[in-house]
Design an enzyme around this catalytic site. Structure first.
Site, short mmCIF file in Angstrom:
data_model
loop_
_atom_site.label_atom_id
_atom_site.label_comp_id
_atom_site.label_asym_id
_atom_site.label_seq_id
_atom_site.Cartn_x
_atom_site.Cartn_y
_atom_site.Cartn_z
N HIS A 99 27.09 42.81 32.74
CA HIS A 99 28.39 42.48 32.15
C HIS A 99 28.65 40.99 32.20
O HIS A 99 27.93 40.26 32.88
CB HIS A 99 29.53 43.26 32.82
CG HIS A 99 29.70 42.94 34.27
ND1 HIS A 99 28.88 43.45 35.24
CD2 HIS A 99 30.61 42.16 34.91
CE1 HIS A 99 29.27 43.02 36.42
NE2 HIS A 99 30.30 42.23 36.25
N HIS A 110 31.79 38.01 32.62
CA HIS A 110 33.17 37.63 32.96
C HIS A 110 33.46 36.28 32.33
O HIS A 110 32.62 35.38 32.40
CB HIS A 110 33.33 37.46 34.48
CG HIS A 110 33.35 38.73 35.23
ND1 HIS A 110 34.52 39.40 35.53
CD2 HIS A 110 32.37 39.47 35.77
CE1 HIS A 110 34.24 40.47 36.21
NE2 HIS A 110 32.93 40.54 36.37
N TYR A 159 36.88 34.38 41.82
CA TYR A 159 36.37 35.74 41.64
C TYR A 159 35.19 35.74 40.68
O TYR A 159 34.15 36.36 40.93
CB TYR A 159 37.48 36.65 41.13
CG TYR A 159 37.00 38.02 40.71
CD1 TYR A 159 36.68 38.98 41.65
CD2 TYR A 159 36.87 38.35 39.37
CE1 TYR A 159 36.23 40.23 41.28
CE2 TYR A 159 36.43 39.59 38.98
CZ TYR A 159 36.11 40.53 39.94
OH TYR A 159 35.66 41.77 39.56
N GLN A 174 31.26 36.69 41.53
CA GLN A 174 31.01 38.04 41.05
C GLN A 174 29.54 38.42 41.15
O GLN A 174 29.20 39.54 41.53
CB GLN A 174 31.49 38.19 39.60
CG GLN A 174 31.34 39.58 39.04
CD GLN A 174 32.14 40.60 39.80
OE1 GLN A 174 33.25 40.35 40.21
NE2 GLN A 174 31.58 41.78 39.99
#
Length: 154
Positions: free
Chosen positions: A61, A63, A125, A129
């Site tokens: 994924h 971000h 964050y 990650q």
């Protein structure tokens, strides 16, 4: 207050945390593909006037922390980003066309959240990650009893 942008009659801070993934969360984002996806996303954001504040490409994924102008809807931007990026990815990596078919690399949906005044927390964050994903993958989920036969595993 330096992150507030202004025009002649408006002041704005339109920042979003966006997460999206490849179809079926396949772990495709690594190596050369990761570098190419990063370059493509930066280029497409630049073309639409979107500021890419922070981004991290994890194996399954992506971000992003972005600042999107108020004249641009988030849904329109994500459609543009995912649609154009897959054309550019397939152009650079033609072998993926056979694996994913025509324009089916990204999942249909995405996650978006407004940032507000938590920008620093979200930036940290996103930076951390990848390490959190690696740590979570290393946790052992070994079963000491076979759930089907009831026998003990060694």
């Amino acid at each position: 207050m330096d992150d507030i942008q202004s025009l002649s009659h408006t002041k704005r801070r339109c920042q979003y945390h966006i997460v999206f993934a490849p179809k079926y969360r396949r772990k495709e984002i690594y190596g050369k593909l990761k570098v190419d996806i990063g370059q493509i996303i930066r280029k497409l954001c630049e073309q639409k006037g979107v500021e890419l504040i922070e981004a991290e490409a994890c194996p399954d994924h992506i971000h992003m922390l972005v600042s999107i102008p108020p004249t641009l809807r988030v849904a329109y931007f994500m459609g543009y980003l995912k649609g154009k990026s897959i054309l550019m990815i397939f152009d650079r990596h033609a072998n993926l066309k056979y694996k994913y078919g025509n324009r089916h690399f990204w999942c249909r949906g995405y996650y978006v959240d407004t940032v507000g005044r938590n920008q620093k927390v979200i930036e940290e964050y996103i930076k951390n990650q990848l390490q959190e994903d690696i740590a979570a993958d290393q946790i052992s989920l070994k079963e000491y009893m076979d759930p089907f036969t009831g026998a003990k595993n060694t």
